[in-house]
Motif scaffolding. Structure first.
Motif, PDB file in Angstrom:
ATOM      1  N   MET A   1       0.845  -1.190   0.000  1.00 14.53           N
ATOM      2  CA  MET A   1       0.000   0.000   0.000  1.00 14.53           C
ATOM      3  C   MET A   1       0.882   1.242   0.000  1.00 14.53           C
ATOM      4  SD  MET A   1      -3.073   1.029   2.681  1.00 14.53           S
ATOM      5  CE  MET A   1      -4.070  -0.371   2.170  1.00 14.53           C
ATOM      6  N   SER A   2       0.424   2.295  -0.673  1.00 16.56           N
ATOM      7  CA  SER A   2       1.190   3.526  -0.730  1.00 16.56           C
ATOM      8  C   SER A   2       1.192   4.216   0.627  1.00 16.56           C
ATOM      9  CB  SER A   2       0.595   4.460  -1.785  1.00 16.56           C
ATOM     10  OG  SER A   2      -0.740   4.779  -1.471  1.00 16.56           O
ATOM     11  N   ARG A   3       1.926   5.307   0.696  1.00 12.04           N
ATOM     12  CA  ARG A   3       2.061   6.057   1.936  1.00 12.04           C
ATOM     13  C   ARG A   3       0.702   6.403   2.550  1.00 12.04           C
ATOM     14  NH1 ARG A   3       1.409  11.411   2.399  1.00 12.04           N
ATOM     15  NH2 ARG A   3       2.204  12.417   4.282  1.00 12.04           N
ATOM     16  N   LYS A   4       0.554   6.113   3.841  1.00 13.72           N
ATOM     17  CA  LYS A   4      -0.681   6.452   4.555  1.00 13.72           C
ATOM     18  C   LYS A   4      -0.723   7.959   4.775  1.00 13.72           C
ATOM     19  CE  LYS A   4      -1.750   3.511   7.750  1.00 13.72           C
ATOM     20  NZ  LYS A   4      -2.821   2.721   7.091  1.00 13.72           N
ATOM     21  N   ARG A   5      -1.927   8.530   4.612  1.00 20.00           N
ATOM     22  CA  ARG A   5      -2.096   9.974   4.788  1.00 20.00           C
ATOM     23  C   ARG A   5      -2.752  10.273   6.130  1.00 20.00           C
ATOM     24  NH1 ARG A   5      -3.259   8.898  -0.773  1.00 20.00           N
ATOM     25  NH2 ARG A   5      -5.399   8.365  -0.152  1.00 20.00           N
ATOM     26  N   LEU A   6      -2.453  11.455   6.657  1.00 18.95           N
ATOM     27  CA  LEU A   6      -2.934  11.877   7.971  1.00 18.95           C
ATOM     28  C   LEU A   6      -3.886  13.059   7.814  1.00 18.95           C
ATOM     29  CD1 LEU A   6      -2.722  11.742  11.109  1.00 18.95           C
ATOM     30  CD2 LEU A   6      -0.774  13.313  10.911  1.00 18.95           C
ATOM     31  N   GLY A   7      -5.054  12.960   8.474  1.00 21.11           N
ATOM     32  CA  GLY A   7      -6.038  14.025   8.352  1.00 21.11           C
ATOM     33  C   GLY A   7      -6.541  14.518   9.700  1.00 21.11           C
ATOM     34  N   PHE A   8      -7.061  15.742   9.668  1.00 21.71           N
ATOM     35  CA  PHE A   8      -7.704  16.366  10.830  1.00 21.71           C
ATOM     36  C   PHE A   8      -9.157  16.631  10.461  1.00 21.71           C
ATOM     37  CE2 PHE A   8      -9.084  20.431  12.822  1.00 21.71           C
ATOM     38  CZ  PHE A   8      -9.118  20.011  14.142  1.00 21.71           C
ATOM     39  N   PHE A   9     -10.071  16.336  11.385  1.00 23.15           N
ATOM     40  CA  PHE A   9     -11.503  16.476  11.115  1.00 23.15           C
ATOM     41  C   PHE A   9     -12.150  17.308  12.218  1.00 23.15           C
ATOM     42  CE2 PHE A   9     -15.899  15.259  11.660  1.00 23.15           C
ATOM     43  CZ  PHE A   9     -16.391  15.146  10.376  1.00 23.15           C
ATOM     44  N   THR A  10     -13.071  18.171  11.826  1.00 17.96           N
ATOM     45  CA  THR A  10     -13.814  18.929  12.832  1.00 17.96           C
ATOM     46  C   THR A  10     -15.272  19.092  12.438  1.00 17.96           C
ATOM     47  OG1 THR A  10     -13.995  21.010  14.045  1.00 17.96           O
ATOM     48  CG2 THR A  10     -13.112  21.140  11.799  1.00 17.96           C
ATOM     49  N   ARG A  11     -16.130  19.016  13.446  1.00 19.55           N
ATOM     50  CA  ARG A  11     -17.543  19.342  13.287  1.00 19.55           C
ATOM     51  C   ARG A  11     -17.828  20.766  13.780  1.00 19.55           C
ATOM     52  NH1 ARG A  11     -20.457  14.908  16.581  1.00 19.55           N
ATOM     53  NH2 ARG A  11     -22.351  15.923  15.856  1.00 19.55           N
ATOM     54  N   LEU A  12     -16.773  21.494  14.105  1.00 24.25           N
ATOM     55  CA  LEU A  12     -16.877  22.884  14.543  1.00 24.25           C
ATOM     56  C   LEU A  12     -17.783  23.007  15.769  1.00 24.25           C
ATOM     57  CD1 LEU A  12     -16.379  22.888  11.278  1.00 24.25           C
ATOM     58  CD2 LEU A  12     -16.583  25.348  11.589  1.00 24.25           C
ATOM     59  N   LEU A  13     -17.360  22.361  16.850  1.00 19.22           N
ATOM     60  CA  LEU A  13     -18.168  22.309  18.069  1.00 19.22           C
ATOM     61  C   LEU A  13     -17.505  23.003  19.252  1.00 19.22           C
ATOM     62  CD1 LEU A  13     -19.548  18.658  17.882  1.00 19.22           C
ATOM     63  CD2 LEU A  13     -20.835  20.777  17.591  1.00 19.22           C
ATOM     64  N   ASP A  14     -16.557  23.897  18.998  1.00 19.08           N
ATOM     65  CA  ASP A  14     -15.957  24.629  20.110  1.00 19.08           C
ATOM     66  C   ASP A  14     -17.041  25.373  20.886  1.00 19.08           C
ATOM     67  OD1 ASP A  14     -12.789  24.624  19.662  1.00 19.08           O
ATOM     68  OD2 ASP A  14     -13.795  24.685  17.720  1.00 19.08           O
ATOM     69  N   GLN A  15     -16.849  25.484  22.194  1.00 19.49           N
ATOM     70  CA  GLN A  15     -17.829  26.163  23.044  1.00 19.49           C
ATOM     71  C   GLN A  15     -17.712  27.670  22.841  1.00 19.49           C
ATOM     72  OE1 GLN A  15     -20.065  24.155  25.025  1.00 19.49           O
ATOM     73  NE2 GLN A  15     -19.111  22.756  23.564  1.00 19.49           N
ATOM     74  N   ALA A  16     -18.351  28.178  21.770  1.00 24.10           N
ATOM     75  CA  ALA A  16     -18.205  29.579  21.391  1.00 24.10           C
ATOM     76  C   ALA A  16     -19.332  29.948  20.441  1.00 24.10           C
ATOM     77  CB  ALA A  16     -16.855  29.791  20.717  1.00 24.10           C
ATOM     78  N   THR A  17     -19.384  31.226  20.054  1.00 22.63           N
ATOM     79  CA  THR A  17     -20.367  31.674  19.072  1.00 22.63           C
ATOM     80  C   THR A  17     -20.025  31.076  17.711  1.00 22.63           C
ATOM     81  OG1 THR A  17     -19.096  33.618  18.405  1.00 22.63           O
ATOM     82  CG2 THR A  17     -20.589  33.864  20.314  1.00 22.63           C
ATOM     83  N   ALA A  18     -20.960  31.188  16.769  1.00 27.91           N
ATOM     84  CA  ALA A  18     -20.714  30.649  15.433  1.00 27.91           C
ATOM     85  C   ALA A  18     -19.483  31.287  14.797  1.00 27.91           C
ATOM     86  CB  ALA A  18     -21.938  30.862  14.552  1.00 27.91           C
ATOM     87  N   ALA A  19     -19.378  32.612  14.878  1.00 25.11           N
ATOM     88  CA  ALA A  19     -18.234  33.291  14.272  1.00 25.11           C
ATOM     89  C   ALA A  19     -16.924  32.829  14.900  1.00 25.11           C
ATOM     90  CB  ALA A  19     -18.382  34.803  14.413  1.00 25.11           C
ATOM     91  N   GLU A  20     -16.930  32.667  16.212  1.00 24.56           N
ATOM     92  CA  GLU A  20     -15.727  32.207  16.899  1.00 24.56           C
ATOM     93  C   GLU A  20     -15.408  30.759  16.534  1.00 24.56           C
ATOM     94  OE1 GLU A  20     -15.799  34.802  21.031  1.00 24.56           O
ATOM     95  OE2 GLU A  20     -17.221  33.145  20.803  1.00 24.56           O
ATOM     96  N   ARG A  21     -16.438  29.936  16.415  1.00 24.79           N
ATOM     97  CA  ARG A  21     -16.218  28.548  16.003  1.00 24.79           C
ATOM     98  C   ARG A  21     -15.502  28.481  14.662  1.00 24.79           C
ATOM     99  NH1 ARG A  21     -21.651  24.878  17.190  1.00 24.79           N
ATOM    100  NH2 ARG A  21     -21.299  24.614  19.427  1.00 24.79           N
TER     101      ARG A  21
END
Length: 322
Positions: A1-21
């Motif tokens: 198998m070729s090189r494994k790739r690394l990813g970051f995922f977010t559902r944008l759930l920081d405890q903040a306002t929408a703009a801050e999220r």
């Protein structure tokens, strides 16, 4: 198998306002790029602040594209039955150009059942609508006639190789494999008590590989929850607080969240992830902090520890372009 790739995922759930999220999520993605991550993925959720903070992922990713230069940008997922597929084709075509060809398009039939009414659809028909809309999307990117002699502009044939299908079922794995699309596996998946995530996802991965056309390179994303901290005590405290919040919103998920969350120091998270045999067969290992959802500075630190300690121990090496 070729090189494994690394990813970051977010559902944008920081405890903040929408703009801050949105600002915090953009900063997290830029931080992931700076530490060599190959991709960043955002979810789409309509109406529910607590379930997901982003109804318009392509709009958000356009902003992120202007702040980054290398990291690939993906949707995980666009709820395709709730979208007009020609508009998705147009928006993704423009975004792919703006980002320099960095867009990955994850799609699925899911989404909160109650959201369908607002878009004039019946949730029970989601599978049929999904298949219909995906066919229109593929036809548009292929340059096909969209009716009345109209064709997609700008053209976007590259996106035919950037489709990822999310599924919980063996049938979904078969479908993605036959089409030569990528397969997206969730961090939590409904299953019988005592059955592990790896056990329930193995037949899906098997079906995908068995149906993949000869000569087509596999593409499999496995999303996993991992919160890495410098001390076990710090990691467990924040994780328990976050999972408790999520459990109050959806009590039936509590057991899955605790079973499927990899929390602790780098060595502890490495050991925990090595027990997940699904990860041996995927091409893209994508991490998120949900439902632990620690404060923003600790998310940044977790990103650093994933890139420098955890992912290398699991076979990832930074791209030469990083």
């Amino acid at each position: 198998m070729s090189r494994k790739r690394l990813g970051f995922f977010t559902r944008l759930l920081d405890q903040a306002t929408a703009a801050e999220r949105y600002e915090l999520a953009a900063e997290q993605i830029a931080h992931a790029e700076a530490h060599g991550f190959d991709s960043a993925w955002v979810a789409q959720h309509h109406f529910s602040e607590s379930e997901g903070g982003l109804p318009a992922p392509l709009v958000f990713l356009a902003g992120v594209a202007a702040r980054t230069s290398r990291i690939r940008l993906g949707t995980g997922i666009i709820t395709l039955p709730l979208e007009h597929p020609v508009r998705v084709a147009e928006d993704t075509a423009v975004l792919d150009l703006l980002s320099g060809g960095r867009l990955e398009v994850g799609v699925g039939s899911g989404g909160t059942a109650s959201s369908f009414a607002a878009f004039g659809h019946d949730s029970a028909a989601r599978s049929a609508i999904y298949a219909e809309h995906l066919a229109v999307l593929v036809n548009a990117w292929s340059g096909g006639d969209l009716g009345g002699g109209n064709h997609l502009y700008p053209a976007a044939p590259r996106l035919l190789g950037a489709i990822w299908e999310a599924t919980f079922s063996v049938g979904g794995g078969e479908r993605a494999g036959r089409a030569g699309n990528g397969l997206m596996l969730s961090r939590t998946q409904p299953r019988a008590e005592g059955v592990t995530l790896a056990e329930v996802q193995k037949p899906i991965v098997d079906a995908y590989y068995e149906n993949l056309p000869s000569g087509t390179a596999p593409r499999i994303v496995a999303s996993r929850t991992a919160f890495v901290a410098d001390s076990r005590q710090e990691a467990l405290r924040h994780a328990e607080e976050g999972i408790a919040r999520a459990s109050r919103q959806s009590p039936e998920l509590a057991a899955f969240l605790r079973a499927d969350t990899h929390v602790g120091t780098p060595d502890e998270v490495i050991a925990s992830l090595r027990a997940d045999r699904t990860l041996d067969r995927v091409t893209d290992l994508v991490f998120q902090v949900h439902s632990a959802d620690p404060p923003h500075p600790l998310i940044l630190r977790s990103i650093e520890l994933l890139a420098t300690k955890v992912a290398p121990a699991l076979g990832w090496t930074p791209s030469e372009k990083a």
